[in-house]
Write an enzyme that holds these catalytic residues in place. Structure first.
Site, short mmCIF file in Angstrom:
data_model
loop_
_atom_site.label_atom_id
_atom_site.label_comp_id
_atom_site.label_asym_id
_atom_site.label_seq_id
_atom_site.Cartn_x
_atom_site.Cartn_y
_atom_site.Cartn_z
N GLU A 97 -86.01 5.90 -16.73
CA GLU A 97 -86.52 5.89 -15.41
C GLU A 97 -85.25 6.14 -14.79
O GLU A 97 -84.22 6.31 -15.58
CB GLU A 97 -85.87 3.96 -15.31
CG GLU A 97 -86.81 3.35 -14.68
CD GLU A 97 -87.12 3.66 -13.99
OE1 GLU A 97 -87.30 4.90 -12.29
OE2 GLU A 97 -86.68 2.18 -12.12
N ASP A 98 -85.24 6.94 -13.28
CA ASP A 98 -84.14 7.22 -12.38
C ASP A 98 -82.97 6.04 -12.41
O ASP A 98 -82.12 6.84 -12.87
CB ASP A 98 -84.59 8.02 -11.31
CG ASP A 98 -85.20 6.99 -10.70
OD1 ASP A 98 -85.30 5.51 -11.01
OD2 ASP A 98 -85.68 6.89 -9.38
N ASP A 101 -81.16 -0.32 -10.78
CA ASP A 101 -80.46 -1.29 -9.59
C ASP A 101 -80.22 -2.50 -9.72
O ASP A 101 -79.12 -3.14 -10.57
CB ASP A 101 -80.53 -0.45 -8.29
CG ASP A 101 -80.22 -0.55 -7.10
OD1 ASP A 101 -78.77 -1.61 -6.49
OD2 ASP A 101 -80.56 -0.45 -5.90
N ASP A 156 -84.56 10.48 -4.73
CA ASP A 156 -84.60 11.42 -3.53
C ASP A 156 -84.11 10.81 -2.16
O ASP A 156 -84.23 9.45 -2.81
CB ASP A 156 -86.29 11.53 -2.96
CG ASP A 156 -87.23 9.92 -2.89
OD1 ASP A 156 -86.79 9.47 -3.95
OD2 ASP A 156 -87.67 9.61 -1.92
N ARG A 162 -84.64 15.66 -3.78
CA ARG A 162 -85.59 15.80 -5.45
C ARG A 162 -84.54 16.90 -5.89
O ARG A 162 -84.87 16.89 -7.21
CB ARG A 162 -86.96 15.75 -5.60
CG ARG A 162 -86.98 14.51 -4.98
CD ARG A 162 -88.38 14.06 -6.03
NE ARG A 162 -89.45 13.21 -4.55
CZ ARG A 162 -89.20 11.89 -5.22
NH1 ARG A 162 -88.87 11.67 -6.17
NH2 ARG A 162 -90.04 11.63 -4.71
P1 XMP Z 1 -84.25 -1.89 -8.85
O1 XMP Z 1 -83.77 -2.31 -7.46
O2 XMP Z 1 -85.81 -2.09 -9.26
O3 XMP Z 1 -84.48 -0.34 -8.21
O4 XMP Z 1 -83.39 -1.93 -10.41
C1 XMP Z 1 -84.91 1.29 -9.10
C2 XMP Z 1 -85.43 1.94 -8.57
O5 XMP Z 1 -85.14 2.10 -7.10
C3 XMP Z 1 -85.22 3.09 -6.21
N1 XMP Z 1 -83.51 3.20 -6.25
C4 XMP Z 1 -83.14 4.21 -5.44
N2 XMP Z 1 -83.84 5.92 -5.47
N3 XMP Z 1 -82.17 6.50 -5.06
C5 XMP Z 1 -82.77 6.62 -5.27
O6 XMP Z 1 -83.44 8.15 -4.90
C6 XMP Z 1 -81.39 5.61 -4.96
O7 XMP Z 1 -79.81 5.35 -4.87
C7 XMP Z 1 -81.63 4.34 -5.76
N4 XMP Z 1 -80.90 2.97 -5.91
C8 XMP Z 1 -82.15 2.78 -5.95
C9 XMP Z 1 -84.80 4.17 -7.69
O8 XMP Z 1 -86.60 4.51 -7.61
C10 XMP Z 1 -85.29 3.17 -9.24
O9 XMP Z 1 -86.32 3.42 -9.76
MG MG Z 2 -88.41 5.52 -9.18
#
Ligand code: XMP
Ligand code: MG
Length: 176
Positions: A97-98, A101, A156, A162
């Site tokens: 995963e990226d 959060d 992004d 990206r």
């Molecule tokens: P949760 O809250 O479910 O969220 O852990 C995870 C997803 O939220 C997106 N996300 C971001 N994407 N920059 C991004 O490009 C950010 O700063 C950011 N913060 C949350 C992301 O898709 C991640 O998988």
């Molecule tokens: Mg994501």
């Protein structure tokens, strides 16, 4: 540097951290035979490309995609909109995963995928924010970052930025 963006993690630090993670994963899975890297589109695509090439163990690569929707009070605000090509039953899955959060996304994915009886399932996230609400931890973490919006290296803002080679923080008010 595009307007509104400040470099947080330079390209060379990302590259060396990806090598470290790959080395750790190689060791941890030395007896596994083969793993399936399962990238979560779209934010992880560059990380998966680099991590998969840095590994030495046998690995396959597949992707899933999620869509977020309005949160109701009970469920994570995400749903699977593209599934794996191969069955994950009996495979060693490394979910890539990226961002971690709130953790709702990862918690949802681990629950859905674990129900399909993989041989094992672990997770690897590129960056982790200090904002977890769900009871979930990532097994491999690239970088701990502050609670700012980040872009670049696959991440992004409204599908922009990206392809930046570094990870930067974004000040949306300063965008062109
Ligand atoms: P949760 O809250 O479910 O969220 O852990 C995870 C997803 O939220 C997106 N996300 C971001 N994407 N920059 C991004 O490009 C950010 O700063 C950011 N913060 C949350 C992301 O898709 C991640 O998988
Ligand atoms: Mg994501």
């Amino acid at each position: 540097m595009p307007a509104g963006i400040r470099e947080l993690i330079p390209e060379d630090r990302i590259r060396s951290r990806v090598m470290e993670l790959a080395h750790q994963i190689d060791q941890d899975y030395a007896d596994a035979g083969e793993i399936l890297l399962l990238g979560v589109l779209r934010g992880s695509y560059i990380f998966v490309a680099d991590l998969s090439r840095a590994l030495s163990i046998n690995r396959r690569v597949d992707f899933i995609a999620l869509s977020s929707y309005e949160r109701d009070t009970r469920r994570a605000g995400v749903r699977l909109i593209m599934d794996t090509r191969v069955s994950i039953e009996g495979r060693h899955i490394l979910l890539v995963e990226d961002i971690l959060d709130t953790g709702r996304t990862l918690a949802y994915l681990l629950e859905v995928l674990a129900a399909r009886r993989p041989a094992s399932i672990r997770s690897c996230v590129l960056v982790r924010k200090p904002t977890q609400e769900a009871q979930v931890t990532a097994d491999y973490v690239g970088f701990d970052i502050p609670d700012d919006w980040v872009v670049g290296y696959g991440l992004d803002f409204d599908d922009r930025f990206r392809a930046l080679p570094f990870i930067g923080t974004l000040d949306p008010g300063a965008l062109d």
